[in-house]
Structures are given as structure tokens and as C-alpha cells.
Design an enzyme around this catalytic site. Structure first.
Site, PDB file in Angstrom:
ATOM      1  N   THR A   1       0.803  -1.233   0.000  1.00  0.00           N
ATOM      2  CA  THR A   1       0.000   0.000   0.000  1.00  0.00           C
ATOM      3  C   THR A   1       0.832   1.277   0.000  1.00  0.00           C
ATOM      4  OG1 THR A   1      -1.471   1.336   1.400  1.00  0.00           O
ATOM      5  CG2 THR A   1      -0.196  -0.342   2.517  1.00  0.00           C
TER       6      THR A   1
ATOM      7  N   GLU B   1       0.168   3.667   1.758  1.00  0.00           N
ATOM      8  CA  GLU B   1       0.262   4.110   3.160  1.00  0.00           C
ATOM      9  C   GLU B   1       1.684   3.965   3.697  1.00  0.00           C
ATOM     10  OE1 GLU B   1      -1.742   4.990   6.126  1.00  0.00           O
ATOM     11  OE2 GLU B   1      -2.834   5.968   4.519  1.00  0.00           O
TER      12      GLU B   1
ATOM     13  N   TYR C   1      -1.404   0.261  10.904  1.00  0.00           N
ATOM     14  CA  TYR C   1      -1.697  -0.456   9.644  1.00  0.00           C
ATOM     15  C   TYR C   1      -0.493  -0.386   8.698  1.00  0.00           C
ATOM     16  CZ  TYR C   1      -3.578  -0.916   4.867  1.00  0.00           C
ATOM     17  OH  TYR C   1      -3.781  -1.261   3.557  1.00  0.00           O
TER      18      TYR C   1
HETATM   19  P1  NAP Z   1     -11.407  -4.877   2.217  1.00  0.00           P
HETATM   20  O1  NAP Z   1     -12.589  -4.581   1.343  1.00  0.00           O
HETATM   21  O2  NAP Z   1     -11.371  -4.323   3.593  1.00  0.00           O
HETATM   22  O3  NAP Z   1     -11.299  -6.484   2.312  1.00  0.00           O
HETATM   23  C1  NAP Z   1     -10.494  -7.101   3.271  1.00  0.00           C
HETATM   24  C2  NAP Z   1     -10.699  -8.611   3.159  1.00  0.00           C
HETATM   25  O4  NAP Z   1      -9.845  -9.259   4.109  1.00  0.00           O
HETATM   26  C3  NAP Z   1     -12.130  -9.097   3.470  1.00  0.00           C
HETATM   27  O5  NAP Z   1     -12.449 -10.120   2.574  1.00  0.00           O
HETATM   28  C4  NAP Z   1     -12.006  -9.645   4.891  1.00  0.00           C
HETATM   29  O6  NAP Z   1     -12.944 -10.656   5.178  1.00  0.00           O
HETATM   30  C5  NAP Z   1     -10.605 -10.252   4.794  1.00  0.00           C
HETATM   31  N1  NAP Z   1      -9.999 -10.532   6.088  1.00  0.00           N
HETATM   32  C6  NAP Z   1      -9.808  -9.687   7.126  1.00  0.00           C
HETATM   33  N2  NAP Z   1      -9.213 -10.322   8.151  1.00  0.00           N
HETATM   34  C7  NAP Z   1      -9.004 -11.609   7.759  1.00  0.00           C
HETATM   35  C8  NAP Z   1      -8.433 -12.747   8.366  1.00  0.00           C
HETATM   36  N3  NAP Z   1      -7.964 -12.722   9.617  1.00  0.00           N
HETATM   37  N4  NAP Z   1      -8.385 -13.901   7.662  1.00  0.00           N
HETATM   38  C9  NAP Z   1      -8.887 -13.960   6.413  1.00  0.00           C
HETATM   39  N5  NAP Z   1      -9.453 -12.915   5.782  1.00  0.00           N
HETATM   40  C10 NAP Z   1      -9.512 -11.753   6.445  1.00  0.00           C
HETATM   41  O7  NAP Z   1     -10.063  -4.441   1.512  1.00  0.00           O
HETATM   42  P2  NAP Z   1      -9.794  -4.032  -0.033  1.00  0.00           P
HETATM   43  O8  NAP Z   1     -10.062  -2.577  -0.194  1.00  0.00           O
HETATM   44  O9  NAP Z   1     -10.436  -5.003  -0.931  1.00  0.00           O
HETATM   45  O10 NAP Z   1      -8.209  -4.175  -0.085  1.00  0.00           O
HETATM   46  C11 NAP Z   1      -7.602  -5.424  -0.421  1.00  0.00           C
HETATM   47  C12 NAP Z   1      -6.174  -5.436   0.084  1.00  0.00           C
HETATM   48  O11 NAP Z   1      -5.447  -4.392  -0.524  1.00  0.00           O
HETATM   49  C13 NAP Z   1      -6.017  -5.218   1.584  1.00  0.00           C
HETATM   50  O12 NAP Z   1      -4.913  -5.994   2.004  1.00  0.00           O
HETATM   51  C14 NAP Z   1      -5.691  -3.751   1.711  1.00  0.00           C
HETATM   52  O13 NAP Z   1      -4.956  -3.507   2.898  1.00  0.00           O
HETATM   53  C15 NAP Z   1      -4.873  -3.543   0.462  1.00  0.00           C
HETATM   54  N6  NAP Z   1      -4.898  -2.205  -0.134  1.00  0.00           N
HETATM   55  C16 NAP Z   1      -6.098  -1.625  -0.436  1.00  0.00           C
HETATM   56  C17 NAP Z   1      -6.125  -0.394  -1.060  1.00  0.00           C
HETATM   57  C18 NAP Z   1      -7.415   0.274  -1.426  1.00  0.00           C
HETATM   58  O14 NAP Z   1      -7.392   1.467  -1.710  1.00  0.00           O
HETATM   59  N7  NAP Z   1      -8.529  -0.459  -1.481  1.00  0.00           N
HETATM   60  C19 NAP Z   1      -4.908   0.233  -1.389  1.00  0.00           C
HETATM   61  C20 NAP Z   1      -3.716  -0.398  -1.100  1.00  0.00           C
HETATM   62  C21 NAP Z   1      -3.715  -1.638  -0.483  1.00  0.00           C
HETATM   63  P3  NAP Z   1     -14.422 -10.304   5.769  1.00  0.00           P
HETATM   64  O15 NAP Z   1     -15.272  -9.973   4.586  1.00  0.00           O
HETATM   65  O16 NAP Z   1     -14.799 -11.574   6.456  1.00  0.00           O
HETATM   66  O17 NAP Z   1     -14.251  -9.137   6.699  1.00  0.00           O
HETATM   67  O1  G4F Z   2     -10.768   6.553   2.786  1.00  0.00           O
HETATM   68  P1  G4F Z   2      -9.755   6.499   3.854  1.00  0.00           P
HETATM   69  O2  G4F Z   2     -10.184   5.912   5.143  1.00  0.00           O
HETATM   70  O3  G4F Z   2      -8.505   5.744   3.222  1.00  0.00           O
HETATM   71  P2  G4F Z   2      -6.954   5.696   3.615  1.00  0.00           P
HETATM   72  O4  G4F Z   2      -6.747   6.001   5.040  1.00  0.00           O
HETATM   73  O5  G4F Z   2      -6.229   6.544   2.622  1.00  0.00           O
HETATM   74  O6  G4F Z   2      -6.610   4.158   3.394  1.00  0.00           O
HETATM   75  C1  G4F Z   2      -7.061   3.454   2.234  1.00  0.00           C
HETATM   76  O7  G4F Z   2      -6.087   3.562   1.225  1.00  0.00           O
HETATM   77  C2  G4F Z   2      -4.824   2.963   1.548  1.00  0.00           C
HETATM   78  C3  G4F Z   2      -3.914   3.195   0.340  1.00  0.00           C
HETATM   79  O8  G4F Z   2      -3.338   4.474   0.430  1.00  0.00           O
HETATM   80  C4  G4F Z   2      -5.034   1.490   1.821  1.00  0.00           C
HETATM   81  F1  G4F Z   2      -3.845   0.884   2.102  1.00  0.00           F
HETATM   82  C5  G4F Z   2      -5.991   1.309   2.977  1.00  0.00           C
HETATM   83  O9  G4F Z   2      -6.234  -0.090   3.169  1.00  0.00           O
HETATM   84  C6  G4F Z   2      -7.299   1.998   2.636  1.00  0.00           C
HETATM   85  O10 G4F Z   2      -7.900   1.324   1.558  1.00  0.00           O
HETATM   86  O11 G4F Z   2      -9.221   7.959   4.158  1.00  0.00           O
HETATM   87  C7  G4F Z   2      -8.710   8.808   3.149  1.00  0.00           C
HETATM   88  C8  G4F Z   2      -8.425  10.194   3.720  1.00  0.00           C
HETATM   89  C9  G4F Z   2      -7.640  10.164   5.044  1.00  0.00           C
HETATM   90  O12 G4F Z   2      -6.698  11.206   5.053  1.00  0.00           O
HETATM   91  C10 G4F Z   2      -8.696  10.423   6.092  1.00  0.00           C
HETATM   92  O13 G4F Z   2      -8.211  11.012   7.296  1.00  0.00           O
HETATM   93  O14 G4F Z   2      -9.681  10.807   4.036  1.00  0.00           O
HETATM   94  C11 G4F Z   2      -9.569  11.388   5.320  1.00  0.00           C
HETATM   95  N1  G4F Z   2     -10.891  11.540   5.907  1.00  0.00           N
HETATM   96  C12 G4F Z   2     -11.463  12.729   6.229  1.00  0.00           C
HETATM   97  N2  G4F Z   2     -12.654  12.541   6.801  1.00  0.00           N
HETATM   98  C13 G4F Z   2     -11.717  10.559   6.288  1.00  0.00           C
HETATM   99  C14 G4F Z   2     -12.839  11.192   6.850  1.00  0.00           C
HETATM  100  N3  G4F Z   2     -11.620   9.222   6.177  1.00  0.00           N
HETATM  101  C15 G4F Z   2     -12.659   8.476   6.639  1.00  0.00           C
HETATM  102  N4  G4F Z   2     -12.583   7.131   6.507  1.00  0.00           N
HETATM  103  N5  G4F Z   2     -13.771   9.045   7.227  1.00  0.00           N
HETATM  104  C16 G4F Z   2     -13.901  10.410   7.347  1.00  0.00           C
HETATM  105  O15 G4F Z   2     -14.885  10.904   7.864  1.00  0.00           O
END
Ligand code: NAP
Ligand code: G4F
Length: 327
Positions: free
Chosen positions: A126, A128, A151
């Protein structure tokens, strides 16, 4: 021979989009699901793929289950998408986050090393991990990491252990360093979906106001459907390498809010939005903007969905859900 993929996190946003893509490419797809009294299949149902997958129980916290799953499925490709992925919760549950995101990755790598060493391994790393670190405003594969949340620190461990298994054991392991990517099935706790859902509720008269932690954070937001294509491409290369996946554009939370309200024809949006300190984080990332030049050149990948299109897609999906009576 059909290729076999094992996808952890299959019920999440990316797991659902990736499964759909792999099924379209004629893979056999095994999806790891956590034991639960109510399985979280809504995302898979939304994309219409639930019945085409083989769901198999296991947990990143339980090594024995991972060994069983790898032995039973004989995967050619393993996509480790499972995680406690909400940054905000990682301050409330730092130990669980570290166990799942860091140690869980190690547990899965060990299962693959012993029982499917030829399998190619994708790790969901990520942006992050960069924290507020940048080079001339951009993050590249060479930018130093400076994680600012439990995280991000757990994910940084996973990043390095994946590199280490590649170096130590010659395994085909890659890190996709993905910047934020969103969709209509993004979890409702993330800011984009929180906004799209709330704006749809306000438009339909079901809610009055939207409370956010801040409006100034900037993110490089792309569409999840585009990003899962890059995951698969990384595992089709001749040699394992890490890649950044991003759009290269950055927008503020305010930009997202404004675009969402404009999309539904509400011009006086500022009166509807207030700052709620409950959503502030102990440490914040101010601006992410990734250079995906390497992926564009080597993988031939590029994002298709632009920012305003993404906002419109998410708001329209929430309007449709609400009109159909969904909460
Ligand atoms: P998400 O919607 O939160 O999905 C997370 C998945 O992990 C869910 O299927 C959840 O299962 C499963 N999980 C959580 N704890 C587990 C455990 N102990 N054992 C097995 N499965 C478990 O996340 P996403 O947005 O699809 O992201 C996918 C991956 O990419 C994550 O690793 C995230 O950190 C990473 N990532 C995401 C972004 C982004 O912007 N979306 C960016 C960079 C990296 P349940 O449905 O049962 O909760
Ligand atoms: O949507 P967010 O919660 O995503 P964040 O923290 O960027 O993380 C996501 O992207 C990462 C990749 O860069 C992944 F690794 C991670 O698993 C996840 O998918 O927040 C985005 C921004 C932050 O700066 C947060 O502080 O939006 C700001 N924000 C402002 N108000 C808020 C809010 N975020 C949330 N969730 N809720 C608010 O009310």
C-alpha cells in the site's frame, strides 16, 4: 490446463473484482473466507460471481488452516488481499492489525513455501507505507518509506518479508504498491463511499448533513476494477518485481465531496458538510500521488476510469441501492 488461483480477502472490494477478472480469464478460483455465522458475500453477489467461485474456510490468523487450504487447492497463483484494511481502526486494534496484516502474510508465505513453492505470490502492499515521504510531490518505487499508522507499519513488515522470501528462497513473490482505489462496493467506512452514500441519502431526503474528519487530505484515487488487472499482470511477468499502481493525479476530500454533490445537482453543498473531530486520526497522511510509470512501461497497464467518472459511478450506485430500499 486451467490455471488455479487462491485469493485471500475474496469477500472484500478487491477480492470480488479480482475474482470476476480471473473467472473471465478461465481460472479456477478458490476464495478464502473467514468462518462466520453470516458470511459476508454481498460484494461477490453484487458482481454476480458467488456461485462461480470455490469458497474455502481459513483465516490469516490460523497457520493450520492456511496449510490445509494451500495443500487442497494446489494454486498456480496466490493473491494475498486479506487484511484489516481500515487505517483508522488500526489505532483501536493495533495488535489484531499487526497479527493479520504482518504475521498473516508470513503465515501464508510459509504455507506456500512448503506446499506450493512454485506458486506465484501477490502481496497487497500500500501507498500508506510512504507516509508523508515524497520526491518532488510524487511517490515512486524508490521513495523511502515512513509509515505513520499501525496499519502501515504492519504492511511494511509484510512488504519486506515478501521481498525476503523472493531473495532467500527464489520464490516468485511481488508487492503491488497500490494507491487508493474505490468502487461502488468500497467499504462504507472509507471516505469516498461514506461521501457517495451520504450524498445519495441527502439527495433522496433521507439525511441532512455529512460529518467528515477533514476536507484537506489528498489522495490518488483510482477505480478498483482497473487496479485488479495490474495485480494479475504482475504475476505474468518473466521475473518478480514490485510495482506502484496509481493514477498519477491527486484530489482532496473536498474535491470528492464537491464532485459528488454537483453530480446530484446540489450546488449549496458547503452548508450540508461539517467537520466531526471523531473522524480525525492521531497521525495523518497529507498527500499521496503515485508515479505508475514503471507499471505503464513494463506491464502495459494504465487506469481507464477518471476521477469524475469514479465519483459519478459511486454516487449513482448508491442512489440505485437506496431507491431499491437498501440501507
Ligand atoms: P477490504 O474490502 O477491507 O477487504 C479485506 C478482506 O480481508 C475481506 O475479505 C475480509 O474478510 C478479509 N480478512 C480480514 N481479516 C481476515 C483474516 N484474519 N483472515 C482472512 N481474511 C480476512 O479491503 P480491499 O479494499 O479489498 O483491499 C484489499 C487489500 O489491498 C487489503 O490488504 C488492503 O490492505 C490492500 N490495499 C487496499 C487499497 C485500497 O485502496 N482499497 C490500497 C492499497 C492496499 P471479511 O469480509 O470476512 O471481513
Ligand atoms: O478513505 P480512507 O479511510 O482511506 P486511507 O486512510 O487513505 O486508506 C485506504 O487507502 C490505503 C492506500 O493508500 C489502503 F492501504 C488502505 O487499506 C485503505 O484502503 O481515508 C482517506 C483520507 C484520510 O486522510 C482520512 O483522514 O480521508 C480522510 N478523511 C477525512 N474525513 C476521512 C474522513 N476518512 C474516513 N474514513 N472518514 C472520514 O470521515
Amino acid at each position: 490446463m486451467r490455471r488455479v488461483a487462491l485469493v485471500t480477502g475474496v469477500t472484500g472490494q478487491d477480492g470480488a473484482y479480482l475474482s470476476k477478472l480471473l473467472l473471465e480469464k478461465d481460472y479456477t478460483v478458490y476464495g478464502l473466507v473467514r468462518r462466520s455465522t453470516r458470511y459476508a458475500l454481498a460484494n461477490l453477489d453484487y458482481l454476480g460471481v458467488t456461485s462461480d467461485l470455490d469458497l474455502i474456510e481459513g483465516d490469516l490468523g490460523d497457520e493450520a488452516s492456511l496449510i490445509n487450504v494451500v495443500r487442497r487447492t494446489h494454486p498456480n497463483e496466490v493473491y494475498n488481499l486479506a487484511a484489516q484494511s481500515f487505517v483508522g481502526s488500526s489505532w483501536d486494534q493495533p495488535i489484531l492489525t499487526t497479527d493479520v496484516d504482518a504475521m498473516g502474510t508470513l503465515r501464508l508465505l510459509e504455507a506456500v513455501r512448503h506446499f506450493a513453492p512454485q506458486a506465484r505470490f501477490y502481496q497487497a502492499s500500500t501507498s500508506e507505507m510512504f507516509g508523508n515521504s515524497h520526491e518532488n510531490g510524487l511517490q515512486t518505487e524508490e521513495t523511502p518509506f515512513h509509515p505513520r499508522s499501525p496499519y502501515a507499519i504492519a504492511k511494511l513488515y509484510a512488504y519486506w518479508i515478501v521481498n525476503n522470501y523472493r531473495d532467500s528462497y527464489g520464490m516468485f513473490c511481488v508487492n503491488g504498491i497500490l494507491f487508493n482505489h474505490e468502487s461502488p462496493i468500497r467499504g462504507p467506512e472509507f471516505v469516498t463511499r461514506k461521501i457517495s452514500r451520504s450524498v445519495a441519502q441527502i439527495k433522496l431526503g433521507l439525511s441532512q448533513r455529512l460529518g467528515l474528519g477533514n476536507l484537506h487530505s489528498r489522495r490518488d484515487w483510482g477505480f478498483a476494477g482497473d487496479y485488479v488487472e495490474a495485480m494479475r499482470l504482475m504475476l505474468q511477468q518473466d521475473a518478480p518485481e514490485n510495482f506502484i499502481i496509481s493514477t498519477g493525479e491527486t484530489h482532496s476530500v473536498r474535491d470528492f465531496v464537491q464532485a459528488a454533490f454537483e453530480h446530484v445537482g446540489i450546488p449549496d453543498w458547503e452548508a450540508r458538510v461539517y467537520i466531526d473531530p471523531a473522524f480525525r486520526r492521531p497521525a495523518e497522511l497529507f498527500c499521496l500521488q503515485g508515479s505508475s510509470r514503471k507499471a505503464r512501461e513494463k506491464l502495459g497497464w494504465q487506469p481507464r476510469v477518471r476521477f469524475r467518472e469514479l465519483v459519478a459511478m459511486m454516487v449513482d450506485a448508491d442512489l440505485q441501492r437506496l431507491r431499491q430500499g437498501a440501507a
